[in-house]
Design a protein around this motif. Structure first.
Motif, mmCIF file in Angstrom:
data_model
loop_
_atom_site.group_PDB
_atom_site.id
_atom_site.type_symbol
_atom_site.label_atom_id
_atom_site.label_comp_id
_atom_site.label_asym_id
_atom_site.label_seq_id
_atom_site.Cartn_x
_atom_site.Cartn_y
_atom_site.Cartn_z
ATOM 1 N N UNK A 188 0.847 -1.201 0.000
ATOM 2 C CA UNK A 188 0.000 0.000 0.000
ATOM 3 C C UNK A 188 0.875 1.241 0.000
ATOM 4 N N UNK A 189 0.932 1.922 -1.137
ATOM 5 C CA UNK A 189 1.775 3.111 -1.269
ATOM 6 C C UNK A 189 0.968 4.407 -1.268
ATOM 7 N N UNK A 190 -0.335 4.308 -1.064
ATOM 8 C CA UNK A 190 -1.174 5.500 -1.012
ATOM 9 C C UNK A 190 -2.535 5.231 -1.604
ATOM 10 N N UNK A 191 -3.399 6.248 -1.607
ATOM 11 C CA UNK A 191 -4.785 6.054 -2.061
ATOM 12 C C UNK A 191 -4.874 5.669 -3.534
ATOM 13 N N UNK A 192 -5.980 5.014 -3.871
ATOM 14 C CA UNK A 192 -6.264 4.606 -5.244
ATOM 15 C C UNK A 192 -6.682 5.814 -6.079
ATOM 16 N N UNK A 234 -17.783 5.635 -8.001
ATOM 17 C CA UNK A 234 -17.457 4.259 -7.645
ATOM 18 C C UNK A 234 -16.029 4.150 -7.112
ATOM 19 N N UNK A 235 -15.089 4.821 -7.755
ATOM 20 C CA UNK A 235 -13.696 4.727 -7.329
ATOM 21 C C UNK A 235 -13.440 5.501 -6.042
ATOM 22 N N UNK A 247 -12.853 3.040 1.114
ATOM 23 C CA UNK A 247 -12.942 1.753 1.818
ATOM 24 C C UNK A 247 -11.566 1.116 1.956
ATOM 25 N N UNK A 248 -10.770 1.167 0.885
ATOM 26 C CA UNK A 248 -9.437 0.571 0.923
ATOM 27 C C UNK A 248 -8.567 1.275 1.963
#
Length: 469
Positions: free
Chosen positions: A394-398, A406-407, A413-414
């Motif tokens: 995990x290197x940061x938000x999506x 949706x994203x 959530x992630x």
């Protein structure tokens, strides 16, 4: 339920509804199914003061949708089974809650027109919030939604009973049957009849599927030498695999299937199904997506290795999250929300396919090659409850700059799941790795944990410095 009990329940619902609509704590929440649906609906941005379901199919399109839908031959059966409810409105939708057929009392249907309970309108939860059709599709089970249980205030004079219909061939929900009427006239027990109707439709679909399978097997058995293994059009293994090594269903990638050992075998169309040919082909290139963190989104596919525009990254992320595929309308909604235009999505897909070739298939749009994505890897580490691997991955938000509804949900959530896992199970090394991400850098609770390390640990001094900043 007596009228006295209904009145008491309505008073409870009105209080909860007013609290939910204004963002206050609910004094007495409704039953769990409705509470969960309200929360989903409010998170999706549904306005309780909206007046109607959106129109998504006009008259020029709905005819084609009806003719192509697998429930069309079952309409007489559904109508006959629900004929005792002629004083209400009977609705049949597709799997996305879009109304394809409607019949019932003319006076009730005229009232239904005012709220969009009519042909071509969409009743998914993401469109109109809690309602019989949308909540049955979201929960994948029969539901009865009474009066003030609807999130939209305009629906409080209505009650509805609905049940989803699952295609036994594909395993996907392909429709929903619903009966709607005024709140006091439609008894909650109606849901049992609606559920039985949906099951009856599924039984008929299964019978038709078995008849198709048997015809296909007879054609296959008439072949000399019976080359290959017989598959249905949806990838179910029908014949030629007596040991069951392939399982019940195979995943298609265009005219090929990926086998359990990772090899790829070609398909040959055969009488409405496919033959899985024994000669393996080369393994297709893997599409690798790097979408986490604050760097530019990047894709690698075969010899292609390049940064992506935000829009192309959003489309690929959504297709990776929906491996069974999305229509242009669904992709448009997920990317742009209610303001989306499927024509724009089709143009963007055309540009993407110019780069990725047949890695993207159409009808529905889907990825046809193996996919490796950093955000999917994070999901796997969360499922395995592996904080060490999670902190590395995990290197940061999506897609930090994405405004796709949706994203944004997936990103939030992630982030929340990663943070919770690392706070619960992470070592100082793993918490420090999270503190290097854009959200972790100023996370008070994470920094407090790190500040408690021995004073000789440089991470402790760095954390205290950030806390004081």
């Amino acid at each position: 339920m007596s009228y006295a009990h209904l009145d008491a329940y309505s008073r409870l619902l009105r209080g909860a509804h007013e609290a939910a609509a204004t963002g206050r704590a609910w004094p007495q929440p409704p039953r769990r199914l409705i509470t969960a649906s309200w929360q989903r609906s409010l998170e999706a941005g549904i306005d309780p003061e909206s007046k109607s379901a959106p129109l998504v199919y006009d008259a020029s399109l709905i005819g084609d949708m009806r003719r192509a839908h697998p429930l069309r031959p079952l309409l007489p059966l559904i109508n006959q089974t629900l004929s005792s409810l002629a004083d209400e409105v009977m609705i049949v939708t597709d799997g996305d809650g879009r109304v394809l057929w409607r019949r019932g009392d003319h006076a009730v249907m005229r009232r239904a027109d005012h709220i969009g309970l009519s042909d071509g309108h969409q009743w998914a939860e993401r469109s109109v919030g809690t309602n019989g059709i949308g909540t049955a599709l979201a929960d994948r089970r029969p539901v009865h939604v009474y009066s003030e249980e609807h999130l939209l205030r305009v629906l409080h004079i209505w009650s509805c009973s609905a049940a989803p219909i699952t295609d036994p061939d594909s395993g996907a929900i392909i429709g929903c049957v619903d009966v709607s009427g005024t709140s006091r006239n439609l008894h909650p027990a109606t849901v049992a009849l609606v559920a039985a109707t949906a099951k009856l439709a599924e039984t008929q679909l299964a019978l038709r599927m078995h008849e198709r399978d048997e015809r296909l097997r007879r054609r296959y058995e008439s072949l000399r030498g019976r080359p290959g293994i017989l598959l249905s059009a949806t990838g179910r293994v029908l014949s030629g695999d007596p040991a069951g090594d392939l399982g019940e269903r195979l995943r298609f990638t265009g005219r090929r299937v990926i086998l359990a050992d990772g090899s790829v075998a070609p398909l040959e169309p055969f009488a409405g199904g496919f033959l899985l040919l024994p000669t393996p082909s080369t393994t297709p290139a893997t599409l690798a997506l790097t979408f986490l963190g604050d760097g530019p989104p990047r894709a690698t596919f075969g010899e292609l290795d390049r940064p992506l525009s935000l829009r192309h990254a959003e489309i690929l992320a959504l297709l990776a999250l929906h491996p069974h595929g999305l229509t242009a309308e669904q992709l448009s909604f997920h990317v742009y929300g209610d303001e989306g235009n499927p024509v724009t999505i089709r143009a963007e897909i055309h540009r993407l396919r110019a780069q990725l070739g047949d890695a993207i298939a159409a009808k529905p749009y889907r990825l046809t090659c193996p996919v490796e994505a950093d955000f999917l890897e994070v999901r796997r580490h969360l499922s395995a409850n592996d904080p060490r691997a999670l902190a590395r991955a995990y290197t940061g938000p999506l897609l930090l700059r994405s405004e796709s509804p949706e994203l944004r949900r997936e990103r939030d959530e992630l982030e929340a799941q990663v943070r919770a896992c690392l706070l619960r199970h992470g070592s100082p090394d793993e918490l420090w790795a999270y503190a290097q991400t854009c959200n972790g850098r100023d996370d008070y609770e994470v920094l407090e944990r790190l500040a408690d390390l021995p004073p000789t640990d440089p991470r402790s001094a760095a954390a205290r410095s950030r806390l004081c900043a």
